[in-house]
Design a protein around this motif. Structure first.
Motif, PDB file in Angstrom:
ATOM      1  N   GLY A 840       0.751  -1.359  -0.027  1.00 45.46           N
ATOM      2  CA  GLY A 840      -0.224  -0.166   0.017  1.00 45.46           C
ATOM      3  C   GLY A 840       0.651   1.289  -0.034  1.00 45.46           C
ATOM      4  N   LEU A 841       0.701   2.016  -0.823  1.00 43.15           N
ATOM      5  CA  LEU A 841       1.294   3.423  -0.993  1.00 43.15           C
ATOM      6  C   LEU A 841       0.381   4.461  -0.827  1.00 43.15           C
ATOM      7  N   ALA A 842       0.720   5.483   0.439  1.00 46.97           N
ATOM      8  CA  ALA A 842      -0.178   6.452   0.836  1.00 46.97           C
ATOM      9  C   ALA A 842      -0.143   7.652  -0.207  1.00 46.97           C
ATOM     10  N   GLY A 843      -1.350   8.201  -0.300  1.00 45.36           N
ATOM     11  CA  GLY A 843      -1.439   9.249  -1.075  1.00 45.36           C
ATOM     12  C   GLY A 843      -1.042  10.356  -0.278  1.00 45.36           C
ATOM     13  N   ALA A 848      -1.592   8.433   8.040  1.00 40.10           N
ATOM     14  CA  ALA A 848      -1.927   7.413   8.764  1.00 40.10           C
ATOM     15  C   ALA A 848      -2.369   6.258   7.786  1.00 40.10           C
ATOM     16  N   PHE A 849      -1.916   6.265   6.510  1.00 36.65           N
ATOM     17  CA  PHE A 849      -2.549   5.177   5.767  1.00 36.65           C
ATOM     18  C   PHE A 849      -2.539   3.743   6.472  1.00 36.65           C
ATOM     19  N   PRO A 850      -1.734   3.169   6.986  1.00 33.05           N
ATOM     20  CA  PRO A 850      -1.768   1.816   7.309  1.00 33.05           C
ATOM     21  C   PRO A 850      -3.005   1.741   8.511  1.00 33.05           C
ATOM     22  N   VAL A 851      -3.102   2.601   9.140  1.00 26.68           N
ATOM     23  CA  VAL A 851      -4.198   2.719  10.326  1.00 26.68           C
ATOM     24  C   VAL A 851      -5.380   2.692   9.547  1.00 26.68           C
ATOM     25  N   TYR A 868       2.955  -1.874   4.367  1.00 25.50           N
ATOM     26  CA  TYR A 868       2.896  -0.314   4.116  1.00 25.50           C
ATOM     27  C   TYR A 868       4.160   0.278   4.432  1.00 25.50           C
ATOM     28  N   PRO A 869       4.932   0.547   3.287  1.00 19.20           N
ATOM     29  CA  PRO A 869       6.152   1.383   3.699  1.00 19.20           C
ATOM     30  C   PRO A 869       5.641   2.895   3.612  1.00 19.20           C
ATOM     31  N   ASP A 870       6.100   3.680   4.771  1.00 16.68           N
ATOM     32  CA  ASP A 870       5.895   5.114   4.736  1.00 16.68           C
ATOM     33  C   ASP A 870       7.056   5.582   4.192  1.00 16.68           C
ATOM     34  N   CYS A 871       6.802   6.718   3.133  1.00 18.42           N
ATOM     35  CA  CYS A 871       7.959   7.190   2.370  1.00 18.42           C
ATOM     36  C   CYS A 871       8.371   8.269   3.491  1.00 18.42           C
ATOM     37  N   ALA A 872       9.761   8.948   3.156  1.00 18.52           N
ATOM     38  CA  ALA A 872      10.438   9.947   3.980  1.00 18.52           C
ATOM     39  C   ALA A 872       9.233  11.005   4.396  1.00 18.52           C
ATOM     40  N   GLY A 873       9.242  11.349   5.711  1.00 22.99           N
ATOM     41  CA  GLY A 873       8.792  12.591   6.285  1.00 22.99           C
ATOM     42  C   GLY A 873       7.141  11.992   6.629  1.00 22.99           C
ATOM     43  N   TYR A 874       6.674  10.640   6.200  1.00 25.22           N
ATOM     44  CA  TYR A 874       5.222  10.395   6.398  1.00 25.22           C
ATOM     45  C   TYR A 874       5.400   9.352   7.599  1.00 25.22           C
ATOM     46  N   GLY A 875       4.215   9.356   8.541  1.00 23.74           N
ATOM     47  CA  GLY A 875       4.052   8.773   9.520  1.00 23.74           C
ATOM     48  C   GLY A 875       5.209   8.499  10.509  1.00 23.74           C
ATOM     49  N   PHE A 876       5.807   7.409  10.734  1.00 21.82           N
ATOM     50  CA  PHE A 876       6.847   7.459  11.579  1.00 21.82           C
ATOM     51  C   PHE A 876       8.197   7.079  10.840  1.00 21.82           C
ATOM     52  N   LEU A1005      -1.759  10.399  16.495  1.00 22.78           N
ATOM     53  CA  LEU A1005      -0.161  10.309  16.541  1.00 22.78           C
ATOM     54  C   LEU A1005       0.837  10.538  15.533  1.00 22.78           C
ATOM     55  N   CYS A1006       0.123   9.727  14.279  1.00 24.50           N
ATOM     56  CA  CYS A1006       0.977   9.912  12.987  1.00 24.50           C
ATOM     57  C   CYS A1006       0.953  11.617  12.615  1.00 24.50           C
ATOM     58  N   ASN A1007      -0.216  12.159  12.794  1.00 21.17           N
ATOM     59  CA  ASN A1007      -0.414  13.450  12.026  1.00 21.17           C
ATOM     60  C   ASN A1007       0.279  14.528  13.119  1.00 21.17           C
ATOM     61  N   ASN A1008       0.845  14.285  14.444  1.00 18.29           N
ATOM     62  CA  ASN A1008       1.432  15.262  15.129  1.00 18.29           C
ATOM     63  C   ASN A1008       2.745  15.821  14.483  1.00 18.29           C
ATOM     64  N   ARG A1009       3.156  14.965  13.615  1.00 23.67           N
ATOM     65  CA  ARG A1009       4.281  15.535  13.090  1.00 23.67           C
ATOM     66  C   ARG A1009       4.026  16.219  11.804  1.00 23.67           C
ATOM     67  N   PHE A1010       2.780  16.260  11.609  1.00 25.51           N
ATOM     68  CA  PHE A1010       2.813  17.198  10.460  1.00 25.51           C
ATOM     69  C   PHE A1010       3.449  18.477  10.104  1.00 25.51           C
ATOM     70  N   TRP A1011       4.019  18.591   9.093  1.00 21.92           N
ATOM     71  CA  TRP A1011       4.785  19.280   8.178  1.00 21.92           C
ATOM     72  C   TRP A1011       6.377  19.097   8.419  1.00 21.92           C
ATOM     73  N   THR A1012       6.518  17.851   7.590  1.00 19.73           N
ATOM     74  CA  THR A1012       7.997  17.761   7.564  1.00 19.73           C
ATOM     75  C   THR A1012       8.639  18.119   6.191  1.00 19.73           C
ATOM     76  N   ALA A1013      10.166  18.035   6.289  1.00 20.91           N
ATOM     77  CA  ALA A1013      10.870  18.593   5.077  1.00 20.91           C
ATOM     78  C   ALA A1013      10.492  17.858   4.008  1.00 20.91           C
ATOM     79  N   ALA A1014      10.542  16.476   3.913  1.00 21.82           N
ATOM     80  CA  ALA A1014      10.342  15.670   2.911  1.00 21.82           C
ATOM     81  C   ALA A1014       8.880  15.981   2.187  1.00 21.82           C
TER      82      ALA A1014
END
Ligand SMILES: Nc1ncnc2c1ncn2[C@@H]1O[C@H](COP(=O)(O)OP(=O)(O)OP(=O)(O)O)[C@@H](O)[C@H]1O
Ligand SMILES: [Mg+2]
Lengths: 1140, 236
Positions: A840-843, A848-851, A868-876, A1005-1014
Motif C-alpha cells: 500500500g502506497l499512501a497518497g 496514517a494510511f496503514p491505520v 505499508y512502507p511510509d515514505c520519507a517524512g510520512y508516519g514514523f 499520533l501520525c499526524n502530530n508531526r505534520f509538516w516535514t521537510a520531505a
C-alpha cells in the motif's frame, strides 16, 4: 577613542537609573517603529494573499476554444495560465502575469488577435475581466505602480508622524540625562576638549545605549506586532474570511528583514540626532557658562504663584521648580497630553464611525424612518417565469424560521388618463406599511385591505399634476395589460422573450383613494396593500412580470447590538443558495455574497470587523504611547528629585519636615497631570465640537433639499459622544498623577535612607568600584535565553515525537528499516507468506494510511501479505532533505521493502497521487510489479494548464510557497505545532465515525508531526513531477484495477453529503444544510463536470493500458474505509483472474 | 619679554538693575617666568579675571594676548587646543569629573590630546601631591583638600606655559600649602612657567614676584615683591 569610551561607559554605569530610562525610551521608540513597519509588510502580504486566494488570477478570458486557450496562455508576460472547461463547451482561461505588459487593453487585443479570437475583444457583455485589486497589489498594469506608491506614501506619512512623536521620547530621555552633565561637559571643555570631542562623547554614549536598546527594541516590536496581529485577526478580520479554505495561509505573519533594518536605522538616526542636539547646545556656551549653568537656573522669580497661594511654602517651592525646568516641564506635559488625547478620542471616534455606517445603511433602506426596524437582507423574490409568486416565496422565507419582519413591496405603473403621465403605485404588506408610517397612520392597513384602496404621497413630485383628482377620492387610470400567448414555453424563456410572446391591451380603471401620507424621497404616488395587488394582479395583468422586494432580518438576533453570529449567517446564506436554485429568491451577486448589496448583514458585519480591528490597532498604539509617556513622566520626576538631592537635603537641614517634602513632590506631580489634563480637555473639546460643527455645516449645506427631519437624522448619525472622552481625560490624568506621586514618594524614601550630609555632599553619581559589563552581559543573557528557548523547544519536539513513536510501536505498527539515508517504517500485516505481497502506497498527506486501511487489510490479509512502507517524512519514517521526486520516492520504497525482507514481485496498491509512483515503478522495473490496484488515482493532465496544484492554489508565487513551507517545517521542527495547535481548521475530520477510538488515537499520533521537510518538498515538486509523469506515461502489460469515486448519480451526491453531516455530528458540530436540497443543487452544478472527468479517467486508463475500471461510491480521502467489502472482493477477484 | 598681556579687560554680568561689573577695565602684562599673586576682597572679581585669562570665559570687552597672539581671535576649536596645551587652570571649586578616578582626572587632558601619559611622570606628580593612596578613588570619595590636590595635578600634569590657580591652597593645612607653594616655585624656576595665583593668604602672596590688588573689578595696586626677590637671591 579610548577616553570617550571610558567616559561614556562610566556615565552609563554611574547613572544607572537614567541609563535604564533612556534605554527603555529607545526600546519603546524602536519597538513602536518596528511594530508599524512589520505590520505594514504583514498587512500588505495578507492583502495580497487574500486577494490571491479569492481570485488567483489577473485576467479571465471566457468563450475560448481549447486551442485558443492554450495559445493565449503562452503569450508574453504570462507567468501562469490555467484553463477550465465550462458547461457550454468553451474554455475559460485564468491568467497570472509575471511582468508588466504595458497598456493592458492593447495587450489583450493583440493577444486575442494572435490566437484568432479577436471577436472576444469586442463582444458584449465583456468576455474578459481584469482583477484590478490583485493587479494593483502585484504592480502589474496601468497605474499599478502608482497604486503601490500611493499606499506606500500614505503609510510613509503616517510612519513619519509617528516617528516624530517617537523622536520626542528619545529626545526627552537625552535631554533629561544630559542636563545634569552639562556642567561636566563644561569642565571637559575648560581643560581643553574640542567641541567635536564633546559631541563625540555624547553620541558615543548614545550609540552604546543603542547597541543594547535596539535589539531589544526590535524584538519587543516584533512581539508587539505579533500580538497586535493576533488581536486583529481575533477581533474580526478572520471572520471576514469565513469559509476560505486557506484562511491561515492567506493571513500569514512574516517579518521582513528589510523592515527591521529600516526601524533600526530610524532608531539609530533618532538617537544620533538627539545626542547631537544636546552636544550642539552645550558647545554653544563658553565653558564657564556651562559650568555655572546648573540644571536649574531661575531667571526671574515671581513672588506670588497660584500654587504658593493654594499650598503654602511647599506649593511655592514646587512651582518654582516647575519654572526652572521649563523645557522639561513642557516636554512632560506635551507627551502626557498627546497620549491622553489619543486615548480619549480614538475609541469614541471609531464608535461614531460604526454608528454612522450602520445608520447610513438604515437610512438607505428605510428613508430615514426612525421607527424602521434594522434589516439584514434585501432580496428580490418570486419568479413569474416559473410560476412562483412572491407570496409563495414569502411563505418559504417565513417557513425557514430563520427570519422575521419580512417587509414586502412590489410596484406597478399606470398612466394618467388626464395627462398621460406615469403613475407609480407601490403595494406593501403589513410589515412594510408599519415600517413606513408607524402604527398610527391616518389610514390603517386593514382599511386598505378591506377596501382595496390607496393612499397618496403628497411629497411625490407627480402629486401636483394629479392633485385635483386625488383630492376627489378617485383616480381614473389606464394600464397596459399583458397576456401570455398559449404557446409560450415559459420554462426556458428570459424576460425579453416573454415580452415578445405577450399580447397587449389597454384597460381603464378607477382607483379608490382613501387619504394622504407624507413620504420623503419617494417617487411612488400611490401606496396600496399587497393583497390588492394579488387580487387585481390576475385580473388586470394576466400575469405579473414584476417580482417583489423583500426586506427582513434575522429572527431573534439583531445586529443592532453588534452581536454578529457566524452560524446564523451561514445558515442564511446556505438557505439563500439552496432556494435560489428554485428562484424563490435572488441575491444580486451570488458569487460574492459579501459584495451583494442585498446582504446588509454582511456589510454591517464586515464594517464592524474592520472597525473592531482598527479599534484594536489604535488601542495597541495608544497603549504604547501611554507607556512611553509614562516612562517619560517617571524619568523626569525621578531625575528631578535625584538632581535636587543635595538641595532637598539642605531644605531638610533647615527644618523642612518629611511631610512638607512629600507635599511638595505631590504638588509637582499635580502640576504635570493638571496641565496635561486641561490641555487635553481643550484639545478634545476643539476636536469634538469642531468636527461636529463642520459635519453639521456640511450636512446643512449639501442636503439643502432634504427636510429638517432628515437633516436631524443625519446629524444624529455623526454625533460624537460628548461625555466619555472627557471622562477618559480625567481618568487618565488621574492615573498619571498617581503614577507620578508613587515614583516621587518612593524616590524620596529611598534617598532619605542616606544621611543628610551624604546627600548634600555626593552628587547622584555613585560608581561601584568593581567592574561590571552591562552590555556584554545583557547581550550574552539575551543570546543565551534565545538559544535555550530554541534548544528547549527542539528537545520537547524530539521527546514528544519519540513518545508518540513508542505509542505507535506498542500498537505494533513500528518496524524501522534502513532506506536511502533515513529510517523507513515498513508495517506489515496479514498472512505471513501470502499469495501476493500487496504494497500500500499512501497518497498525499495521508500520514496514517496503514491505520486507516485496517478493515481492508483484514479482508485482504487472509491469504495475502500486506505491507505499508511510509515514505520519507510520512508516519514514523525519518525525514529526508532529498528532493522528493517520483524517482526518489520509488527508490526509497524499493530499498525499504528489500531491507524489510519483502521480495518482489509486488502488487502495488497506491492511493491518490501515489498511482504515479506505482506506474513509474512498473515502467522501470516491470518484473517487480505483478499488478497495480489504483485507489482513486491522480490523473496527470494533458498539460500543466489544465490543473491547479497544492502550492499554486494558495500562494501567489513559488517563492511565497517555498517561504511558507519553510516556516511550516520550522514550526514542526520546534514542536510549535504541538504546543500551539492550529484551531482555524473548521471542518470535521473526515470519516471520524468510521474508526474506533484506538484507530483515531493512532492516526492522531501520525499526524502530530505534520509538516516535514520531505512532505514540503513533495508539495513544491508536485507540479513538476505530475507534468513530467504525464509526458512519460506509456501503456504497460501489468494488469491494473482502477477504483474511481466519481459520482454516478444524484443519489451518490446525497450520500456524500449525508456522510459529511455524520462527520460533523460525530464531532458535535452543527451541519446547517439540508442534504436533499444541497445534493440537488450540487448535482446540477457538477453533472457535466463529472461527464468530463469520466472521459478523462477513461483516457487515462487507456493511456496506462491493461486496466479495469470500477466505481465506488465514497469520498476520495477514505473510501477504502467506507466500502472495504466492495473493494476487497473486487481486488481478490481481480487478483485471482489476472495472476492465474 | 612679556608673555601675557591684558588690555582694558571688562566683564559685565546681568543687565539693567542687576548689572554687575565683575572686572572693570583691567590692564597689565606679565613677562615669561613671573609668579604673580592676585589678592582682593571677596567678590572683587579675581576669579572672573582668571577665568578669562584661562580662556574659559569670554570678556565683555578688552583683549588678552598670549605670546603676542590675541586669545579670543581663535575659533572654538583652537581655543580648546589652547586651553589644553597652553594653560593649566586650578578652580576654586575643583571642577573634577565625578565619574573618573583621581588618576584618570589628572591624565584626562593628555588623553584628549591623543597622547599617552608618561607613567613615571604621573607617579612623580601623585607622589608630590600625596595622592598615591587615593589615585583610584572617585572625587566623591575624597576630602575637599584631596580634591583640590587632584585639580592641581590636572593643571600641572602636562607642564603648560601658564598656570592659573584660583585659591589653590584654600582647603589645605599649612604644611600641605607650603608643599604646594614649593611645587609651584620649583616648576616656576625649572620650567620657566608663568604662574598666577589668587589667594587670601598673605604668606603665599609674599612668596610671589609680584602682587596685584583688585577691588571692585579694578586694579588698585601693582607692585613687585621685594621680599620675594630677596629670597630668590638668597637661594642662589
Ligand atoms: N555668573 C555670574 N552671574 C552674575 N554675577 C556674577 C557671576 N559670576 C560672578 N558674578 C559676580 O561678579 C563679582 C565677582 O565675582 P568673582 O567670583 O570674580 O569674585 P572673587 O573675587 O573671586 O570672590 P571670592 O574671593 O569670594 O572668590 C561678584 O560680585 C559676583 O556677584
Ligand atoms: Mg573666587
Amino acid at each position: 577613542m579610548k577616553y570617550e569610551n571610558l567616559l561614556a561607559s562610566r556615565y552609563i554605569k554611574a547613572q544607572k537609573r537614567q541609563s535604564v530610562f533612556t534605554c527603555v525610551s529607545i526600546i519603546a521608540a524602536v519597538a513602536v517603529m518596528t511594530m508599524i513597519f512589520v505590520l505594514y509588510s504583514v498587512s500588505m502580504d495578507c492583502l495580497e494573499n487574500t486577494c490571491y486566494s479569492r481570485a488567483p488570477y489577473h485576467l479571465t478570458v471566457t468563450g475560448l476554444t481549447e486551442q485558443q486557450g492554450e495559445a493565449i496562455c503562452s503569450t508574453d508576460h504570462i507567468k501562469r495560465g490555467k484553463l477550465e472547461r465550462t458547461p457550454d463547451n468553451t474554455v475559460t482561461a485564468y491568467i497570472l502575469f509575471g511582468s508588466d505588459m504595458g497598456d493592458r487593453e492593447i495587450w489583450i487585443q493583440k493577444a486575442l488577435q494572435n490566437v484568432g479570437a479577436e471577436h472576444l475583444f469586442y463582444d458584449l457583455p465583456k468576455k474578459y475581466e481584469w482583477n484590478n485589486t490583485l493587479m494593483n497589489l502585484d504592480g502589474i498594469g496601468d497605474g499599478a505602480q502608482l497604486f503601490r506608491l500611493r499606499i506606500f506614501c500614505i503609510f510613509f506619512i503616517f510612519a513619519i508622524l509617528i516617528a516624530f512623536a517617537l523622536r520626542m521620547i528619545i529626545d526627552t530621555a537625552f535631554e533629561v540625562s544630559s542636563k545634569e552633565r552639562e556642567r561636566h561637559y563644561g569642565v571637559l571643555q575648560s581643560i581643553g576638549a574640542t567641541p567635536e570631542q564633546i559631541v563625540r562623547i555624547i553620541t558615543y554614549e548614545g550609540f552604546r545605549l543603542c547597541v543594547i536598546a535596539i535589539p531589544f527594541g526590535l524584538f519587543a516590536g516584533i512581539c508587539f506586532a505579533y500580538l497586535m496581529y493576533h488581536v486583529m485577526v481575533a477581533s474580526g478580520i478572520s471572520e471576514l474570511f469565513q469559509g476560505m479554505s486557506n484562511a491561515k495561509l492567506a493571513l500569514p505573519f512574516s517579518v521582513d528583514p528589510k523592515m527591521l533594518l529600516v526601524a533600526a536605522v530610524v532608531g539609530i538616526v533618532w538617537v544620533f540626532l538627539s545626542a547631537y542636539g544636546v552636544g550642539m547646545r552645550i558647545i554653544k556656551k563658553t565653558p564657564m557658562e556651562a559650568i555655572n549653568a546648573r540644571a536649574n537656573n531661575v531667571e526671574k522669580i515671581k513672588k506670588r504663584t497660584l500654587s504658593g497661594l493654594l499650598f503654602g511654602v511647599s506649593g511655592s517651592i514646587a512651582s518654582r521648580n516647575a519654572r526652572r525646568e521649563k523645557k522639561r516641564f513642557a516636554i512632560t506635559v506635551l507627551t502626557l497630553t498627546v497620549s491622553i488625547t489619543m486615548f480619549a478620542l480614538f475609541s469614541s471616534l471609531t464608535e461614531t464611525a460604526e454608528r454612522s455606517i450602520n445608520g447610513y445603511i438604515k437610512a438607505e433602506v428605510y428613508e430615514f424612518n426612525e421607527e424602521a426596524a434594522d434589516i439584514d437582507f434585501e432580496l428580490e423574490i418570486g419568479n413569474p417565469q416559473k410560476g412562483i409568486s412572491y407570496a409563495e416565496a414569502v411563505k418559504a422565507i417565513q417557513d425557514s424560521g430563520l427570519f422575521e419582519n419580512i417587509a414586502v413591496d412590489t410596484f406597478e405603473s399606470f398612466h394618467s388618463t388626464e395627462n398621460k403621465g406615469n403613475i407609480y403605485a407601490r403595494y406593501v404588506n403589513r410589515e412594510a406599511y408599519t415600517q413606513l408610517f408607524g402604527r398610527n397612520a391616518a389610514v390603517s392597513y386593514d382599511e386598505l385591505v378591506s377596501t382595496g384602496g390607496y393612499v397618496y404621497n403628497i411629497n411625490c413630485k407627480d402629486y401636483e399634476q394629479n392633485a385635483e383628482q386625488l383630492q376627489r377620492g378617485s383616480l381614473p387610470v389606464f394600464s397596459i395589460c399583458m397576456h401570455l400567448r398559449e404557446d409560450a414555453d415559459t420554462e426556458n424563456m428570459d424576460y425579453i422573450d416573454l415580452l415578445k410572446y405577450a399580447e397587449y391591451e389597454e384597460k381603464e380603471q378607477t382607483l379608490n383613494i382613501l387619504g394622504s401620507v407624507s413620504m420623503k424621497n419617494e417617487y411612488d404616488l400611490l401606496i396600496g396593500a399587497i393583497e390588492t395587488h394579488e387580487k387585481i394582479g390576475a385580473e388586470w395583468f394576466g400575469m405579473s412580470f414584476g417580482t417583489a422586494n423583500a426586506k427582513f432580518c434575522f429572527a431573534g438576533s439583531s445586529a443592532e447590538d453588534y452581536q454578529y453570529n457566524a452560524a446564523d449567517y451561514k445558515k442564511a446564506k446556505d438557505w439563500f443558495e439552496a432556494h435560489s436554485e428554485f428562484d424563490f429568491v435572488r441575491m444580486l451577486n451570488p458569487d460574492e455574497p459579501e459584495n451583494n448589496y442585498g446582504d446588509f448583514y454582511g456589510i454591517k458585519w464586515k464594517t464592524h470587523s474592520i472597525l473592531a480591528t482598527v479599534r484594536a490597532g489604535v488601542l495597541m498604539l495608544n497603549l504604547l504611547l501611554a507607556l512611553a509617556a509614562l516612562i517619560n513622566l517617571l524619568n523626569i520626576i525621578s531625575t528631578g528629585i535625584a538632581n535636587r538631592r543635595s538641595e532637598l537635603a539642605s531644605l531638610q537641614c533647615v527644618g523642612m519636615t518629611d511631610r512638607q517634602l512629600d507635599r511638595m513632590a505631590i504638588i509637582e506631580c499635580l502640576q504635570f497631570a493638571g496641565a496635561a489634563a486641561i490641555i487635553s480637555a481643550v484639545i478634545c473639546a476643539v476636536i469634538i465640537f469642531g468636527a461636529e460643527s463642520v459635519l453639521n455645516t456640511i450636512i446643512r449645506d449639501s442636503f439643502v433639499d432634504e427636510s429638517e427631519g432628515t437633516k436631524k437624522m443625519l446629524m444624529n448619525l455623526v454625533r460624537i459622544d460628548h461625555i466619555t472622552p472627557f471622562m477618559r481625560v480625567g481618568f487618565s490624568a488621574l492615573a498619571a498623577f498617581a503614577a507620578g506621586c508613587i515614583t516621587s514618594l518612593v524616590m524620596l524614601r529611598t534617598q532619605n535612607r542616606d544621611s543628610l550630609t551624604d546627600q548634600i555632599r555626593g552628587s547622584e553619581m555613585k560608581l561601584d568600584t568593581e567592574k561590571s559589563h552591562i552590555l556584554r552581559n545583557s547581550i550574552l543573557a539575551a543570546a543565551g535565553a534565545f538559544i535555550l528557548a530554541i534548544a528547549g523547544l527542539r528537545i520537547y519536539s524530539v521527546a514528544a515525537y519519540h513518545r508518540d513513536r513508542n505509542e505507535y510501536a506498542k500498537a505494533g505498527y513500528l518496524n524501522l528499516v534502513d532506506a536511502n539515508g533515513f529510517k523507513m517504517n515498513v508495517y506489515s500485516t496479514g498472512a505471513e507468506h501470502g499469495k501476493h505481497t500487496i504494497v500500500g502506497l499512501a497518497g498525499q498527506a495521508s500520514y496514517a494510511f496503514p491505520v486507516e486501511t485496517t478493515k481492508l487489510n483484514e479482508l485482504l490479509g487472509k491469504e495475502n501479505t500486506l505491507v505499508y512502507p511510509d515514505c520519507a517524512g510520512y508516519g514514523f519514517s525519518g525525514d529526508s532533505l532529498k528532493p522528493q521526486t517520483v524517482e526518489q520516492i520509488v527508490e526509497d520504497y524499493r530499498a525499504g521493502l528489500k531491507n524489510a525482507g519483502f521480495e518482489a514481485p509486488y502488487v502495488l496498491m497506491p492511493h491518490s497521487i501515489a498511482d504515479l509512483y506505482a506506474l513509474y515503478w512498473s515502467m522501470q522495473y516491470p518484473d517487480e510489479v505483478e499488478a497495480i490496484i489504483i485507489l482513486d488515482g491522480t490523473i496527470p493532465p494533458k498539460s500543466e494548464l489544465w490543473q491547479t496544484y497544492t502550492a499554486e492554489e494558495a500562494f501567489p508565487s513559488d517563492e511565497a510557497a517555498q517561504a511558507a513551507m519553510h516556516k511550516l517545517v520550522l514550526r514542526t521542527w520546534l514542536g510549535l505545532n504541538r504546543l500551539f495547535p492550529d484551531k482555524s481548521e473548521g471542518g470535521a475530520t473526515q470519516g471520524a465515525a468510521l474508526f474506533t477510538d484506538e484507530q483515531l488515537r493512532l492516526s492522531k499520533l501520525c499526524n502530530n508531526r505534520f509538516w516535514t521537510a520531505a512532505f514540503s518538498s513533495q508539495i513544491l515538486l508536485e507540479k513538476q513531477e505530475v507534468t513530467h509523469m504525464g509526458e512519460i506515461l506509456c501503456p504497460t502489460d501489468t494488469p491494473k484495477l482502477y477504483f474511481s469515486t466519481l459520482y454516478t448519480c444524484e443519489e451518490d451526491v446525497r450520500a456524500a453529503i449525508e456522510r459529511m453531516k455524520a462527520d460533523f455530528e460525530a464531532e458535535g458540530k452543527e451541519f446547517n444544510s439540508d442534504p436533499e436540497t444541497a445534493a440537488r443543487a450540487e448535482w446540477k452544478q457538477v453533472e457535466w463536470e463529472i461527464e468530463q472527468a469520466k472521459s478523462e479517467e477513461n483516457d487515462f486508463a487507456e493511456k496506462i493500458g491493461n486496466y479495469r475500471l470500477e466505481y465506488v461510491a465514497g469520498d476520495h480521502g477514505i473510501f477504502y474505509a467506507q466500502k472495504p467489502e466492495q473493494i476487497a472482493s473486487s481486488i481478490l477477484d481481480f487478483l485471482a483472474e489476472t495472476t492465474e | 619679554m612679556e608673555l601675557l598681556k591684558v588690555e582694558n579687560l571688562c566683564k559685565v554680568y546681568g543687565k539693567g538693575e542687576n548689572e554687575v561689573k565683575a572686572v572693570d577695565g583691567v590692564s597689565f602684562s606679565v613677562p615669561k617666568g613671573q609668579m604673580v599673586a592676585i589678592v582682593g576682597a571677596s567678590g572683587s572679581g579675581k576669579s572672573t579675571l582668571l577665568h578669562m585669562i584661562g580662556a574659559v570665559d569670554r570678556p565683555t570687552s578688552g583683549k588678552i594676548y598670549l605670546d603676542g597672539q590675541d586669545v579670543f581671535q581663535q575659533n572654538n576649536r583652537e581655543l580648546a587646543i589652547f586651553r589644553r596645551r597652553q594653560v593649566g587652570l586650578i578652580y576654586q571649586f575643583y571642577n573634577l569629573i565625578p565619574v573618573l578616578t583621581a588618576e584618570e582626572n589628572i591624565t584626562l587632558p593628555l588623553l584628549m590630546d591623543g597622547r599617552k601619559p608618561d607613567r613615571e611622570h604621573l607617579e612623580k606628580i601623585l607622589d608630590m601631591l600625596g595622592l598615591k593612596e587615593r589615585k583610584d578613588h572617585l572625587p566623591s570619595q575624597m576630602s575637599g583638600g584631596q580634591q583640590q590636590r587632584v585639580s592641581i595635578g590636572r593643571a600641572i600634569f602636562s607642564s603648560p606655559q601658564v598656570i592659573l590657580a584660583d585659591e589653590p591652597t584654600g582647603n589645605l593645612d599649612s604644611k600641605n600649602s607650603a608643599e604646594i607653594m614649593e611645587l609651584f616655585r620649583r616648576s616656576n624656576k625649572e620650567l620657566k612657567q608663568t604662574i598666577i595665583i589668587i589667594t587670601h593668604d598673605e604668606n603665599i602672596a609674599e612668596q610671589c614676584d609680584r602682587i596685584l590688588v583688585l577691588s571692585d573689578g579694578k586694579i588698585i595696586s601693582d607692585e613687585a615683591n621685594a621680599a620675594a626677590e630677596e629670597a630668590d637671591r638668597n637661594e642662589i
